[in-house]
Design a protein around this motif. Structure first.
Motif, mmCIF file in Angstrom:
data_model
loop_
_atom_site.group_PDB
_atom_site.id
_atom_site.type_symbol
_atom_site.label_atom_id
_atom_site.label_comp_id
_atom_site.label_asym_id
_atom_site.label_seq_id
_atom_site.Cartn_x
_atom_site.Cartn_y
_atom_site.Cartn_z
ATOM 1 N N LEU A 142 0.830 -1.212 0.000
ATOM 2 C CA LEU A 142 0.000 0.000 0.000
ATOM 3 C C LEU A 142 0.857 1.252 0.000
ATOM 4 C CD1 LEU A 142 -2.878 -1.009 2.464
ATOM 5 C CD2 LEU A 142 -2.980 -0.775 -0.023
ATOM 6 N N SER A 143 1.939 1.233 0.794
ATOM 7 C CA SER A 143 2.830 2.399 0.820
ATOM 8 C C SER A 143 3.494 2.610 -0.529
ATOM 9 C CB SER A 143 3.897 2.208 1.902
ATOM 10 O OG SER A 143 3.296 2.058 3.166
ATOM 11 N N TYR A 144 3.918 1.525 -1.136
ATOM 12 C CA TYR A 144 4.546 1.624 -2.449
ATOM 13 C C TYR A 144 3.556 2.135 -3.501
ATOM 14 C CZ TYR A 144 7.357 0.278 -6.504
ATOM 15 O OH TYR A 144 8.072 0.309 -7.667
ATOM 16 N N LEU A 145 2.299 1.674 -3.383
ATOM 17 C CA LEU A 145 1.279 2.103 -4.339
ATOM 18 C C LEU A 145 0.993 3.595 -4.222
ATOM 19 C CD1 LEU A 145 -0.887 1.474 -6.451
ATOM 20 C CD2 LEU A 145 -2.433 0.889 -4.581
ATOM 21 N N ILE A 146 0.867 4.086 -2.976
ATOM 22 C CA ILE A 146 0.547 5.509 -2.776
ATOM 23 C C ILE A 146 1.693 6.392 -3.239
ATOM 24 C CG2 ILE A 146 0.072 7.270 -1.042
ATOM 25 C CD1 ILE A 146 -1.364 5.072 0.578
ATOM 26 N N VAL A 147 2.909 6.059 -2.792
ATOM 27 C CA VAL A 147 4.064 6.863 -3.195
ATOM 28 C C VAL A 147 4.294 6.761 -4.698
ATOM 29 C CG1 VAL A 147 6.552 7.179 -2.923
ATOM 30 C CG2 VAL A 147 5.137 6.670 -0.928
ATOM 31 N N GLY A 148 4.175 5.547 -5.242
ATOM 32 C CA GLY A 148 4.397 5.360 -6.675
ATOM 33 C C GLY A 148 3.356 6.069 -7.525
ATOM 34 N N PHE A 149 2.109 6.167 -7.003
ATOM 35 C CA PHE A 149 1.056 6.848 -7.759
ATOM 36 C C PHE A 149 1.405 8.314 -7.974
ATOM 37 C CE2 PHE A 149 -2.868 9.360 -7.732
ATOM 38 C CZ PHE A 149 -3.508 8.828 -8.835
ATOM 39 N N PHE A 150 1.777 8.994 -6.902
ATOM 40 C CA PHE A 150 2.119 10.411 -7.040
ATOM 41 C C PHE A 150 3.412 10.611 -7.834
ATOM 42 C CE2 PHE A 150 -0.657 10.474 -3.281
ATOM 43 C CZ PHE A 150 -1.538 11.475 -3.658
ATOM 44 N N MET A 151 4.359 9.705 -7.666
ATOM 45 C CA MET A 151 5.593 9.810 -8.437
ATOM 46 C C MET A 151 5.332 9.574 -9.928
ATOM 47 S SD MET A 151 8.043 10.732 -6.514
ATOM 48 C CE MET A 151 9.387 10.358 -7.624
ATOM 49 N N SER A 152 4.416 8.659 -10.260
ATOM 50 C CA SER A 152 4.107 8.397 -11.668
ATOM 51 C C SER A 152 3.460 9.618 -12.320
ATOM 52 C CB SER A 152 3.168 7.196 -11.782
ATOM 53 O OG SER A 152 3.794 6.025 -11.308
ATOM 54 N N ILE A 153 2.535 10.258 -11.568
ATOM 55 C CA ILE A 153 1.896 11.463 -12.109
ATOM 56 C C ILE A 153 2.928 12.562 -12.321
ATOM 57 C CG2 ILE A 153 0.259 13.315 -11.592
ATOM 58 C CD1 ILE A 153 -1.471 11.264 -10.173
ATOM 59 N N TYR A 154 3.795 12.756 -11.343
ATOM 60 C CA TYR A 154 4.794 13.811 -11.476
ATOM 61 C C TYR A 154 5.773 13.505 -12.619
ATOM 62 C CZ TYR A 154 8.768 16.794 -10.364
ATOM 63 O OH TYR A 154 9.797 17.707 -10.439
ATOM 64 N N ALA A 155 6.266 12.266 -12.678
ATOM 65 C CA ALA A 155 7.235 11.898 -13.716
ATOM 66 C C ALA A 155 6.599 11.969 -15.105
ATOM 67 C CB ALA A 155 7.771 10.496 -13.448
ATOM 68 N N GLY A 156 5.336 11.491 -15.230
ATOM 69 C CA GLY A 156 4.667 11.556 -16.532
ATOM 70 C C GLY A 156 4.424 12.984 -16.986
ATOM 71 N N PHE A 157 4.044 13.845 -16.027
ATOM 72 C CA PHE A 157 3.799 15.251 -16.358
ATOM 73 C C PHE A 157 5.076 15.952 -16.809
ATOM 74 C CE2 PHE A 157 3.084 19.720 -15.444
ATOM 75 C CZ PHE A 157 1.811 19.923 -15.979
ATOM 76 N N LYS A 158 6.162 15.702 -16.070
ATOM 77 C CA LYS A 158 7.434 16.364 -16.406
ATOM 78 C C LYS A 158 8.029 15.813 -17.701
ATOM 79 C CE LYS A 158 9.571 18.888 -14.346
ATOM 80 N NZ LYS A 158 9.681 20.359 -14.431
ATOM 81 N N SER A 159 7.990 14.504 -17.873
ATOM 82 C CA SER A 159 8.620 13.914 -19.060
ATOM 83 C C SER A 159 7.843 14.222 -20.341
ATOM 84 C CB SER A 159 8.753 12.400 -18.882
ATOM 85 O OG SER A 159 7.475 11.813 -18.696
ATOM 86 N N SER A 160 6.526 14.489 -20.219
ATOM 87 C CA SER A 160 5.731 14.782 -21.419
ATOM 88 C C SER A 160 5.741 16.260 -21.798
ATOM 89 C CB SER A 160 4.282 14.344 -21.191
ATOM 90 O OG SER A 160 3.689 15.102 -20.136
ATOM 91 N N GLY A 161 6.266 17.118 -20.939
ATOM 92 C CA GLY A 161 6.241 18.552 -21.223
ATOM 93 C C GLY A 161 6.984 18.916 -22.496
ATOM 94 N N ASP A 162 8.190 18.393 -22.656
ATOM 95 C CA ASP A 162 8.985 18.714 -23.836
ATOM 96 C C ASP A 162 8.349 18.157 -25.102
ATOM 97 O OD1 ASP A 162 11.569 19.622 -25.122
ATOM 98 O OD2 ASP A 162 11.630 17.469 -25.579
ATOM 99 N N MET A 163 7.846 16.918 -25.011
ATOM 100 C CA MET A 163 7.224 16.311 -26.172
ATOM 101 C C MET A 163 5.953 17.069 -26.578
ATOM 102 S SD MET A 163 7.528 13.993 -28.428
ATOM 103 C CE MET A 163 8.795 12.929 -27.690
ATOM 104 N N LYS A 164 5.161 17.462 -25.564
ATOM 105 C CA LYS A 164 3.948 18.224 -25.878
ATOM 106 C C LYS A 164 4.278 19.557 -26.538
ATOM 107 C CE LYS A 164 -0.264 20.071 -23.810
ATOM 108 N NZ LYS A 164 -0.139 21.373 -24.474
ATOM 109 N N GLN A 165 5.319 20.197 -26.058
ATOM 110 C CA GLN A 165 5.707 21.482 -26.641
ATOM 111 C C GLN A 165 6.135 21.311 -28.103
ATOM 112 O OE1 GLN A 165 9.245 23.324 -24.977
ATOM 113 N NE2 GLN A 165 8.315 25.357 -25.161
ATOM 114 N N ARG A 166 6.857 20.262 -28.392
ATOM 115 C CA ARG A 166 7.310 20.022 -29.764
ATOM 116 C C ARG A 166 6.137 19.703 -30.689
ATOM 117 N NH1 ARG A 166 11.869 15.602 -29.009
ATOM 118 N NH2 ARG A 166 12.256 16.004 -31.236
#
Length: 354
Positions: free
Chosen positions: A53-77
């Motif tokens: 459960l701890s891994y799921l909660i922490v991983g959920f927020f980390m996945s959202i943050y990592a996906g948002f940051k990693s897609s920023g450059d691609m979206k801009q292009r």
């Protein structure tokens, strides 16, 4: 809302969440295997549940943050590419886009730049062709005007001028024999009357060619009706006219068919010696049909007896072929002439209707 969830940014976030779920299943399988095989005291079911459960909660927020940051450059292009495509669609072919990366998206940008260059070259070529076409159209119009004037001058000289000269000579001769031989003078006066009527018919046929080629915004049916009404007042001909209203033919087709009707009626006035003329205009779903006939003298289509008649028939056939139509003529001596024209219906464009 659904469109936003399908955007590239949310696609990156979903891919990270899929990876998180896969990792959770792998970790759960490993921890459960250790618990079953080795049964360590520190790895109880409660500890496994708490860790997952701890891994799921922490991983959920980390996945959202990592996906948002990693897609920023691609979206801009991709936004740059979308803007580039919009500019090309608006005719701004000089726009260019450049990326520092060396990947598939950068290759797509280079291809768009090449497309813009080619479109710009085609635009310049089209502008040049348009200028050349306009110049050719002016030259063709001038040449056609000169040719038409020369033809009318020849017709006036060959027909009306000679008939007027003959009328003058016969009138002078009639005046000389009127007192000596009244019967002969009367016969000559009848001949003079017939020649005058023939000259009048020739002149009306020639004046028919001087009418405006364009319909001046009128539909084809109205233009033909006006032309026939004018001829009814000046010529002893009976017209049987049946025309269906058509709203879906192009202006070019209407103008060419109107000119064909002018030419056909002119030939009837000058050569047919007819008493009745039929004009029928009908249409189906894909084609329109024009029929023009008379009960005049007729002729043999295979024998070109007159250059003037041949010129008129050739002109009508060429005008029909220019609009994709089929021109057919049937005639026999003493049985009149029948002209049938079949033309595909071309829908009037917005530019033509303005």
């Amino acid at each position: 809302m659904l469109k936003q969830l399908n955007s590239i940014r949310y696609m990156y976030i979903r891919s990270h969440l899929y990876g998180l779920i896969l990792n959770i299943f792998i970790l759960l399988a490993v921890l459960l295997s250790i618990h079953v095989w080795f049964e360590p005291s520190w790895l109880s079911p409660g500890a496994i549940l708490f860790f997952i459960l701890s891994y799921l909660i922490v991983g959920f927020f980390m996945s959202i943050y990592a996906g948002f940051k990693s897609s920023g450059d691609m979206k801009q292009r991709f936004d740059y590419i979308s803007t580039m495509i919009t500019q090309l669609s608006r005719g701004e072919f000089s726009s260019r886009i450049y990326f520092n990366e060396n990947d598939e998206v950068a290759s797509l940008g280079d291809e768009l730049n090449e497309l813009g260059e080619k479109l710009q070259q085609q635009k310049e070529s089209l502008l040049k062709l348009a200028d050349e076409k306009a110049e050719l159209a002016r030259s063709a119009h001038k040449a056609a005007t000169i040719e038409e004037r020369q033809r009318l001058a020849r017709d006036l000289h060959d027909a009306v001028s000679q008939q007027l000269f003959a009328l003058t000579m016969m009138a002078q001769a009639t005046g000389k024999v009127f007192d000596k031989n009244p019967d002969k003078a009367k016969k000559q006066l009848e001949e003079i009357t017939q020649m005058a009527l023939q000259a009048q018919t020739e002149m009306r046929a020639l004046l028919l060619h001087l009418r405006p080629v364009h319909l001046s915004g009128e539909p084809l049916t109205e233009g033909v009706s006006s032309l026939i009404e004018e001829l009814k007042q000046k010529c002893p001909l009976h017209f049987d006219v049946q025309m269906e209203e058509m709203d879906e033919i192009s202006r070019t087709t209407e103008e060419q068919l109107f000119r064909v009707v002018q030419e056909a009626l002119s030939n009837i006035l000058r050569h047919a010696n007819a008493t009745e003329v039929k004009v029928n205009l009908t249409h189906s779903k894909d084609e329109m049909f024009l029929h023009i006939s008379d009960d005049g003298a007729g002729f043999d289509p295979d024998e070109k007896k007159s250059n003037k008649a041949s010129y008129g028939l050739k002109s009508m056939k060429e005008r029909c072929e220019e609009i994709g139509g089929v021109f057919t003529i049937r005639s026999r001596e003493g049985e009149g002439t029948h002209i049938d024209i079949r033309v595909p219906i071309a829908v009037q464009s917005k530019e033509e209707s303005k």
